[in-house]
Design an enzyme around this catalytic site. Sequence first.
Site, PDB file in Angstrom:
ATOM      1  NE  ARG A 105      -4.017  -5.343 -59.453  1.00 56.56           N
ATOM      2  CZ  ARG A 105      -2.673  -4.858 -59.881  1.00 56.56           C
ATOM      3  NH1 ARG A 105      -3.225  -3.898 -60.202  1.00 56.56           N
ATOM      4  NH2 ARG A 105      -1.323  -5.211 -59.977  1.00 56.56           N
ATOM      5  NE  ARG A 108      -2.180 -15.463 -68.384  1.00 55.17           N
ATOM      6  CZ  ARG A 108      -1.503 -15.461 -67.795  1.00 55.17           C
ATOM      7  NH1 ARG A 108      -0.321 -16.674 -67.581  1.00 55.17           N
ATOM      8  NH2 ARG A 108      -0.752 -14.216 -67.702  1.00 55.17           N
ATOM      9  NE  ARG A 153      -3.093  -3.492 -45.793  1.00 52.83           N
ATOM     10  CZ  ARG A 153      -3.082  -3.408 -44.608  1.00 52.83           C
ATOM     11  NH1 ARG A 153      -4.087  -2.516 -43.455  1.00 52.83           N
ATOM     12  NH2 ARG A 153      -2.322  -4.652 -43.349  1.00 52.83           N
ATOM     13  NE  ARG A 156       4.459  -8.361 -52.962  1.00 52.53           N
ATOM     14  CZ  ARG A 156       3.661  -6.930 -54.031  1.00 52.53           C
ATOM     15  NH1 ARG A 156       3.352  -8.319 -55.201  1.00 52.53           N
ATOM     16  NH2 ARG A 156       3.729  -6.550 -54.432  1.00 52.53           N
TER      17      ARG A 156
HETATM   18  N1  UDP Z   1      -3.483 -11.854 -54.290  1.00 47.88           N
HETATM   19  C1  UDP Z   1      -3.200 -13.642 -53.769  1.00 47.88           C
HETATM   20  N2  UDP Z   1      -2.578 -14.155 -53.166  1.00 47.88           N
HETATM   21  C2  UDP Z   1      -1.461 -14.435 -54.612  1.00 47.88           C
HETATM   22  C3  UDP Z   1      -1.818 -12.839 -55.260  1.00 47.88           C
HETATM   23  C4  UDP Z   1      -2.343 -12.202 -54.900  1.00 47.88           C
HETATM   24  O1  UDP Z   1      -4.549 -13.521 -52.244  1.00 47.88           O
HETATM   25  O2  UDP Z   1      -0.785 -14.495 -54.296  1.00 47.88           O
HETATM   26  C5  UDP Z   1      -4.530 -11.428 -54.130  1.00 47.88           C
HETATM   27  C6  UDP Z   1      -4.250 -10.071 -53.152  1.00 47.88           C
HETATM   28  O3  UDP Z   1      -5.134  -9.694 -52.778  1.00 47.88           O
HETATM   29  C7  UDP Z   1      -3.897  -9.147 -54.163  1.00 47.88           C
HETATM   30  C8  UDP Z   1      -4.314  -9.097 -55.309  1.00 47.88           C
HETATM   31  O4  UDP Z   1      -4.248 -10.231 -55.967  1.00 47.88           O
HETATM   32  O5  UDP Z   1      -4.129  -7.771 -53.957  1.00 47.88           O
HETATM   33  C9  UDP Z   1      -3.539  -8.401 -56.838  1.00 47.88           C
HETATM   34  O6  UDP Z   1      -2.473  -9.243 -56.569  1.00 47.88           O
HETATM   35  P1  UDP Z   1      -1.115  -8.451 -57.056  1.00 47.88           P
HETATM   36  O7  UDP Z   1      -0.392 -10.014 -57.730  1.00 47.88           O
HETATM   37  O8  UDP Z   1      -1.925  -7.615 -58.806  1.00 47.88           O
HETATM   38  O9  UDP Z   1      -0.753  -7.102 -56.350  1.00 47.88           O
HETATM   39  P2  UDP Z   1       0.769  -5.679 -56.244  1.00 47.88           P
HETATM   40  O10 UDP Z   1       1.562  -6.696 -57.122  1.00 47.88           O
HETATM   41  O11 UDP Z   1      -0.252  -5.168 -57.117  1.00 47.88           O
HETATM   42  O12 UDP Z   1       0.878  -6.174 -55.046  1.00 47.88           O
END
Ligand code: UDP
Length: 381
Positions: free
Chosen positions: A177, A181, A258, A289
């Site tokens: 995901r 870049r 989860r 976050r």
């Molecule tokens: N991820 C990470 N560090 C970050 C952001 C994302 O390890 O700072 C990993 C983490 O395993 C996460 C996945 O990348 O579940 C997908 O991140 P995304 O930001 O797409 O997650 P969402 O916003 O859908 O929770």
Amino acid sequence: MQQVDAIVAGAGIWGCVVARVLAEKGRKVLVLEKRPHVGGNVRCETDPETGIEIHVYGSHIFHTHIDRVWDFVRRFVEFNGYQHKVLARHAGKTYFLPLGLTLVNQFYGLDLTPAELPAFVAAESAKGFAGGRAPANFEEQAIAFIGKPLYDAFIREYTRKQWGTDPRNLGADVIRRLPVRASYDVNYFPDYRQGIPLTGYNSLFDRLLDHPNIMLECNVDWLAWRNKSLIASRQPLTFYSGPIDALFGYKFGPLPWRSLRFEQERVPTVDFQGTSVVNYTDADVAFTRIHEFKHYHPEDAAAMSAPSTIICREYPQAWKPGDEPYYPVDTPESRERLALYQAETAKMPNLVVGGRLGEYKYYDIDRSIDRALEVASNEVL
Ligand code: UDP
């Protein structure tokens, strides 16, 4: 009950779009929603003090590259042009995600050009993952993408917190995901069609359901309602977007999810973190976050300059039946279990199962809309 042609069980994004398309085809649709409100997890609330739009179930940013989805949603709302950026706190410093020139140069103290970046990243990757075969799990895939130092700093511990397990136990898919870049583009999503509805997310749902052929009843759990209200043979075609395992009383065991816990706080300052989302990628902070919602509406001068701000700390947590399901946990076992439930669903000609919970898929909003358009347009009633 008035005669209806179809029932839509669950008024999240998938259900609302299905209902709208059917209604526009002239069908009478009854929408039943278990919660007191529509919108699923994209539901928002307005802070009465500041007017800030609070994403009650965590940040949702609309972004898409699918033409028909973009055309469809803009019939109902206008978007504000917000472009999502994610920052990451690691070892006392703040970095720009995603994995690109900005992060690499900042992290390594380099000044690489776009042409130099791929070779640098490839060399870092080769040190951590030998290659010669496909990455077997999340960790190998992440190291193959970005090398071990960046993986250790930004991915390993965040992922462990997010998924509650060692990244080596996770499939390689989830990390795909994240964009990588060779530029200074720090737009988190590779879609320029992006934004937040100017009139708020709730207006999107209200307008989708505002059609003379749609009847809405909230606080009705279709799973309980169907047994009481109709004999099985007379059930109209039903579009169900609740959990697929709940549909069959979890008879093959629950599908693992989860869950998340949100801790909301009003902070008496105009701007807490200067951006909408900051990830905390180290193990010593329990949350993953912090969301600061006012930044999603930079056009709203009153909310932006309000003397307080609403923030929300996000804590991933284990899920058990009854908890709010957020992320499907993709493992060989869960895939096997899902297939059993899908086989049961296939035996029910009057039932279409969809959406994030119904399909057990990690859907972004646009994919969910796209699936709904597909399902509702093809369906012959
Ligand atoms: N991820 C990470 N560090 C970050 C952001 C994302 O390890 O700072 C990993 C983490 O395993 C996460 C996945 O990348 O579940 C997908 O991140 P995304 O930001 O797409 O997650 P969402 O916003 O859908 O929770």
